[in-house]
Scaffold this active site. Structure first.
Site, PDB file in Angstrom:
ATOM      1  N   ARG A 296      76.898 -15.572 -37.469  1.00  0.00           N
ATOM      2  CA  ARG A 296      78.327 -15.270 -37.602  1.00  0.00           C
ATOM      3  C   ARG A 296      78.973 -15.036 -36.238  1.00  0.00           C
ATOM      4  NH1 ARG A 296      77.686 -11.468 -43.059  1.00  0.00           N
ATOM      5  NH2 ARG A 296      77.709 -13.243 -44.493  1.00  0.00           N
ATOM      6  N   TYR A 438      81.632 -21.986 -43.054  1.00  0.00           N
ATOM      7  CA  TYR A 438      80.196 -21.694 -43.096  1.00  0.00           C
ATOM      8  C   TYR A 438      79.863 -20.330 -42.505  1.00  0.00           C
ATOM      9  CZ  TYR A 438      79.875 -24.291 -38.498  1.00  0.00           C
ATOM     10  OH  TYR A 438      80.021 -24.780 -37.227  1.00  0.00           O
ATOM     11  N   GLU A 439      78.688 -19.840 -42.873  1.00  0.00           N
ATOM     12  CA  GLU A 439      78.230 -18.476 -42.581  1.00  0.00           C
ATOM     13  C   GLU A 439      79.152 -17.422 -43.196  1.00  0.00           C
ATOM     14  OE1 GLU A 439      75.378 -18.426 -41.610  1.00  0.00           O
ATOM     15  OE2 GLU A 439      75.242 -20.459 -40.820  1.00  0.00           O
ATOM     16  N   GLY A 440      79.781 -17.787 -44.294  1.00  0.00           N
ATOM     17  CA  GLY A 440      80.659 -16.860 -45.005  1.00  0.00           C
ATOM     18  C   GLY A 440      82.112 -17.142 -44.689  1.00  0.00           C
ATOM     19  N   GLN A 445      84.063 -12.609 -45.183  1.00  0.00           N
ATOM     20  CA  GLN A 445      84.030 -11.727 -44.020  1.00  0.00           C
ATOM     21  C   GLN A 445      84.987 -10.554 -44.203  1.00  0.00           C
ATOM     22  OE1 GLN A 445      81.722 -12.307 -41.739  1.00  0.00           O
ATOM     23  NE2 GLN A 445      81.208 -14.190 -42.837  1.00  0.00           N
TER      24      GLN A 445
END
Length: 601
Positions: A296, A438-440, A445
């Protein structure tokens, strides 16, 4: 073709003048290795690699893309050779543990290098970038044998790594995964299942690919509490630790994407693949978070990198492109028209990019210092970890939202030419769009920030940061030249706590109030956080000018950009505060049937 020049002067401004990296490194174990001479050499060589090796491959890699053929993936022309050069330069080992072949330099240096890579060639940078997260997970949770077998090879750069989380039926909700891990007599596990959206899951750049895979044991509890983490190599190591037999893992296809065409985004099929458990059963999700949090921050750096390169190219174009005359009369009377940089709206777009790039750089490098402190342990590690937990979702979401806005503004500076592939600006827009996902996603977040990082610990981590901001504002309260910056920052910093309390009170009656406020709350937090770093930058610039400097234009530019940020971007906090105050009633009032009234789906 777009160009890129590593902003070394601004990098050194943040490192040396705002955040005092020399003093920071002096307090770290083995900090003497990060001497000013070493740092200078690393920055210069990193800039050269980014500018001369990676930048020329960025647009061609986007045009060519990755090629899939019967389970094998070929990367664009030049990518494999660039990676070989990267490995020969010792870059993969720079910040890794010397016990396994690393150089032991601070993690923060790797993050500075990563910014240059993201600006010069985001798609290429994802291949070694994914390996760092895998290395972190093995470093923290792997056995000594696993570290010797896998970690050392990834540090060397001959093997790369991935993280395999998402499945076709589930994305963020990992408790729904179906990939199975069956225990075998030899202590290994048979891994079966399908993972999707696996960045760098298959390619031709390294000798082996080490997949870190989330899967469930036969007796695993339901949901996220029943997830374990496994090493699943593409080739199982032989007796000498070299790639041996092909494992039961295959790339089923690669995705046809909006952007990052030079990086292979794979569907990975695991069919009775041999795997090895990392750590304890059913604790895989917590282990994977080591990778996810690193990723992130890495995605936030991607947002910063694309903001910087978009700004550089739109600035060059705005200085060169002639269009109309200034409303105040000709600024270049010897030319048939004025360069578009004289027009207020073009300057608004350029300054927006500049403010996000240079403010974002200070925020990223501050989190880099926190990562160093957490890694070093000691009495400051707990506070550093709390601050890092607070800032990670802001870095990831706010800087990628700012990056997407900035790349769009960069394209807009080019007018119609920005829409044309040859100029390269539309690639930056396409590449930046994935960073919000991506990655949340931004929404995930935002929930992490407001729900987990703030409300669940009664605002303790938030107070640790707002206290820093408060102390700075207090110290500069009498600084009349910076009043236009300090006063609104101090007001918003207090309001940040008030808004948090208001949301918390509403949430006690209706939990949906957290979700309703979360994205606006994250963006509010981002603007205040960046405001703090811009105010600090302005103070440093003010002091440098007062002391006398040969770089007057540089420091005056800092003051002017800070003033722009507070006059044109910081006021967005007022609108965000107003929308947060409205609560979630209007979001939840409409039922499902009303959404589709008037047409059929």
């Amino acid at each position: 073709m777009p160009t890129y020049k590593a902003p070394l002067r601004d990098i050194r401004f943040v490192m040396d003048e705002i955040l005092d990296f020399p003093a920071h490194y002096a307090q770290l174990p083995n900090g003497e290795e990060a001497s000013p001479e070493i740092i200078g050499a690393i920055l210069e060589e990193g800039a050269k690699f980014a500018e001369e090796v990676l930048t020329p491959l960025n647009q061609s890699g986007d045009t060519e893309g990755c090629q899939y053929n019967d389970g094998e993936v070929t990367t664009p022309k030049g990518f494999k050779e660039a990676y070989k050069q990267f490995v020969e330069g010792g870059w993969p080992s720079m910040t890794q543990d010397p016990n396994y072949g690393g150089q032991g330099l601070p993690q923060s240096l790797g993050m500075v290098l990563n910014e240059m890579i993201c600006s010069s060639n985001l798609s290429w940078g994802m291949y070694p970038g994914l390996s760092h997260g895998a290395m972190d997970a093995l470093q923290h949770h792997g056995t000594e044998e696993q570290k010797q077998t896998y970690l050392s090879k990834m540090i060397e750069g001959s093997w790369t790594g991935t993280m395999c989380l998402t499945e076709p039926h589930c994305g963020t909700d990992l408790g729904l995964i179906r990939t199975k891990a069956e225990p075998q007599a030899d202590g290994s596990f048979s891994i079966s299942g399908t993972k999707i959206f696996i960045s760098a899951g298959e390619h031709d750049m390294s000798d082996n690919i080490v997949h870190l895979v989330l899967a469930k044991l036969p007796d695993a509890p339901e949901g996220s509490k029943g997830i374990s983490l496994f090493i699943v190599p593409k080739f199982t190591p032989d007796a000498n630790g070299e790639p041996g037999e092909r494992n039961g893992v295959q790339c089923g296809s690669i995705e046809h994407k909006m952007g990052i065409h030079g990086n292979s985004t794979c569907v990975m099929n695991f069919d009775d693949a041999k795997g090895y458990i990392i750590g304890e059963p059913n604790k895989g999700l917590s282990y994977m978070f080591v990778m996810m949090n690193a990723a992130r921050i890495g995605v936030g750096i991607q947002g910063l990198g694309l903001t910087e390169v978009a700004y550089q190219n739109s600035l060059a174009y705005a200085r060169d492109r002639l269009q109309m005359r200034s409303l105040n009369g000709p600024q270049a009377p010897e030319k048939p028209a004025d360069p578009i940089i004289v027009h207020p709206d073009v300057r608004r777009m350029l300054l927006t990019q500049k403010a996000f790039a240079e403010g974002g750089r200070a925020l990223i490098y501050y989190t880099a210092q926190l990562i160093d402190q957490v890694s070093a342990g000691g009495e400051d590690a707990k506070d550093a970890d709390d601050l890092l937990g607070l800032l990670t979702p802001i870095v990831k979401a706010f800087l990628t939202e700012a990056g997407f806005e900035s790349t769009n503004q960069g394209l807009q500076c080019f007018g119609g030419h920005g829409f044309i592939h040859e100029w390269g600006m539309e690639q930056f827009v396409r590449d930046s769009r994935i960073t919000l996902l991506y990655e949340g996603t931004t929404g995930i977040q935002a929930l992490d920030l407001l729900g987990r990082k703030i409300l669940m610990n009664q605002g303790e981590s938030l107070r640790k940061f707002t206290k820093q901001v408060h102390k700075f504002c207090q110290a500069e309260e009498g600084n009349e030249e910076l009043t236009a910056l300090i006063a609104p920052l101090a007001k918003a910093n207090k309001e940040w706590g008030d808004i948090t309390m208001q949301i918390g009170m509403k949430a006690m009656q209706n939990r949906d109030e957290v979700g309703a406020a979360s994205v606006d709350y994250l963006m509010y937090s981002g603007y205040v956080t960046l405001g703090y770093f811009w105010a600090k930058a302005a103070k440093v610039a003010q002091d440098a000018l007062a002391a006398g400097t040969t770089e007057e234009a540089f420091y005056k530019g800092k003051l002017a950009t800070a003033q722009f940020y507070f006059s044109k971007l910081f006021p967005r906090t007022q609108a965000l505060a107003a929308t947060i105050a409205q609560g979630g009633d209007s979001l939840m009032a409409m039922d499902d049937e009303q959404f589709g009234a008037g047409f059929e789906i």
